[in-house]
Scaffold this active site. Structure first.
Site, PDB file in Angstrom:
ATOM      1  N   CYS A  92       4.684   2.494  -1.728  1.00 29.76           N
ATOM      2  CA  CYS A  92       3.665   2.075  -0.756  1.00 29.76           C
ATOM      3  C   CYS A  92       4.163   0.878   0.068  1.00 29.76           C
ATOM      4  O   CYS A  92       5.071   1.019   0.858  1.00 29.76           O
ATOM      5  CB  CYS A  92       2.352   1.772  -1.478  1.00 29.76           C
ATOM      6  SG  CYS A  92       0.910   1.806  -0.378  1.00 29.76           S
ATOM      7  N   HIS A 134       1.165   6.377  -5.325  1.00 37.15           N
ATOM      8  CA  HIS A 134       0.975   5.539  -6.502  1.00 37.15           C
ATOM      9  C   HIS A 134       0.705   6.423  -7.724  1.00 37.15           C
ATOM     10  O   HIS A 134       0.178   7.527  -7.599  1.00 37.15           O
ATOM     11  CB  HIS A 134      -0.233   4.619  -6.316  1.00 37.15           C
ATOM     12  CG  HIS A 134       0.004   3.482  -5.386  1.00 37.15           C
ATOM     13  ND1 HIS A 134       0.809   2.411  -5.707  1.00 37.15           N
ATOM     14  CD2 HIS A 134      -0.494   3.230  -4.146  1.00 37.15           C
ATOM     15  CE1 HIS A 134       0.802   1.542  -4.696  1.00 37.15           C
ATOM     16  NE2 HIS A 134       0.022   2.013  -3.741  1.00 37.15           N
TER      17      HIS A 134
END
Length: 483
Positions: free
Chosen positions: A326, A428
């Site tokens: 991310c 994630h």
């Protein structure tokens, strides 16, 4: 409602344990926290986000996640400001003083969410935030006594003996509360006791005498708590393991969604090293993992101030591998552009330059669960996206993952460098997938026999048994029934 004498006294863990305890008894239990502050969030099936602690509590209660379990989530972006999430969606960014003036306006939304959670439940376990003794924050409060009064809830107070001064903190809380608030507290318990709990019998009696509250137990230290996902970055001070695969994680200032690290902590074959600010990145790492960030541009500057950019270049020259997740993925590119000034002043900053990609930050936020496979090994993977921004460039032509989002739409995710030693992804939670984690660690000569989800479930059952043996849970049920 479980309130505490302060932050980090173990409220979240106790609520999770009680959720599993009462769920094991056949009750339909749901967790609720009116207001939370954390950059460790979970994505719900309906495309919202809540605090990671409430996600663990829902798992403990064996119920699906809902944005209504945590209607107000504050995600710090600076030392004085935070992004405000209301019922799973971004409301805006407010400075602490602004939020203090405006927080009362969110009470109707909080009560609306509580009504939604309460519907169809046998028991709702509500977690407070911080302490009700913070009377300077009492005006417009929606996190502790303000909510308890609005919803007419009985309160049980938690004190932490491990940090010291537990008698003073419990009796002191009684001293500063208003009469009606004192009366709302029906009992107390002491958490994290090391040694023989009977040695504190006199202390419990004295607290009960001075407050009039019912003593509900002394909870011994629960060592397995470290295996459960942490909500607060304060829990990221220590690494874990002594395995042959060495994974290094620089702890950036606004680290977010660091639950990516939890499965690696539990791997026998991994040494997970958390590098604090001011410390150099070790030269003998197999992998440097750049975690998520709530403020990518700010954390990129922070990264450079530690000299970690120089260490990372040396690591790569030595043949080391790099993975960015991310915000960490965005940092690894050539540039990060913020034309709308979402994270500060509009402009473009130079990235770390390990991936031939560029990122443009946009106001739209991606909040979605996803499943798929790791293209290099074919291993199945699942996780969630929670980010702003769009990343494109030649290295995206070598994606890391093929994923399918909740709406069943397929897409390619991530990027690989030409030499294959630098990778980035927006997904994630990928290390919670046993097959992917096993295949990924095998690439470094490591092995894995960990069944991660199953191991978390075992710890939750152990926690429930731990609480049942040390707390007067029948009295807690009586307190709840009396509402």
């Amino acid at each position: 409602m479980i309130q505490g004498t302060g932050s980090n006294v173990g409220k979240s863990l106790v609520v999770a344990g009680l959720c599993r305890l009462f769920a094991n008894r056949g009750l339909k239990v749901k967790p609720f926290k009116p207001q939370n502050m954390s950059n460790n969030a979970a994505v719900t099936a309906d495309g919202g986000e809540i605090g990671r602690a409430q996600a663990l509590q829902a798992q403990a209660a064996r119920v699906p996640l809902s944005v209504h379990m945590n209607p107000i989530l504050l995600k710090p972006e600076t030392d004085t400001g935070a992004q405000v999430i209301v019922q799973g969606k971004r409301f805006g960014t407010l400075r602490a003083r602004e939020y203090g003036r405006q927080k009362a306006q969110f009470l109707p939304k909080v009560l609306e969410s509580f009504s939604e959670i309460e519907s169809g439940a046998d028991l709702v376990l509500v977690e407070g935030a911080g302490s009700p003794a913070e009377i300077n924050l009492r005006a417009g409060d929606i996190a502790n006594m303000g909510f308890a009064e609005a919803a007419d809830l009985p309160v049980v107070l938690c004190g932490d003996i491990d940090r010291g001064g537990v008698i003073a903190s419990l009796v002191g809380t009684h001293a500063v509360l208003e009469d009606a608030e004192r009366a709302r507290i029906k009992g107390f318990f002491v958490n994290r006791f090391r040694g023989d709990p009977s040695l504190f019998d006199d202390g419990m009696s004295e607290i009960a005498r001075r407050t009039g509250w019912a003593p509900l137990g002394v909870v011994p230290w629960f060592s397995e708590a470290s295996k459960l996902p942490a909500e607060d970055a304060l829990g990221l001070s220590d690494g874990a393991g002594h395995g042959p695969v060495r994974i290094v994680v620089p702890v950036i200032s606004r680290i977010a969604n660091f639950d990516d690290l939890d499965p690696l902590r539990m791997e026998d074959g991994v040494t997970l090293m958390l590098i604090q600010p001011g410390e150099p990145l070790p030269g003998d790492a197999d992998l440097v993992l750049l975690p998520g960030s709530k403020s990518t541009v700010g954390d990129l500057e922070f990264f450079r101030k530690q000299g970690w950019d120089i260490d990372l270049k040396a690591h790569h020259r030595r043949g080391g591998h790099i993975l960015g997740i991310c915000g960490g993925y965005q940092m690894l590119g050539l540039t990060i552009s913020d034309p709308e000034g979402i994270e500060g002043q509009p402009g473009t900053v130079e990235g770390l330059g390990f991936l031939d990609v560029d990122t443009v930050l946009t106001a739209d936020k991606s909040l979605v669960e996803a499943t798929g496979k790791h293209l290099a090994t074919g291993a199945e993977v699942s996780g969630y996206e929670i980010h702003i921004g769009r990343t494109e460039g030649p290295d995206c032509d070598r994606p890391l993952l093929h994923i399918r989002e909740a709406d069943d739409s397929p897409k390619l995710d991530g990027a690989l460098s030409v030499d294959g030693r630098v990778a980035g992804t927006y997904l994630h939670g990928l290390f919670t997938s046993d097959a992917f984690r096993r295949a990924y660690l095998k690439g470094f000569g490591g092995t894995s026999a960990l069944a991660y989800a199953q191991s978390i479930d075992v710890v939750l059952d152990d926690l429930a048994s731990h609480l049942e043996a040390s707390m007067d849970v029948e009295r807690i049920l009586e307190i709840a029934r009396a509402r």
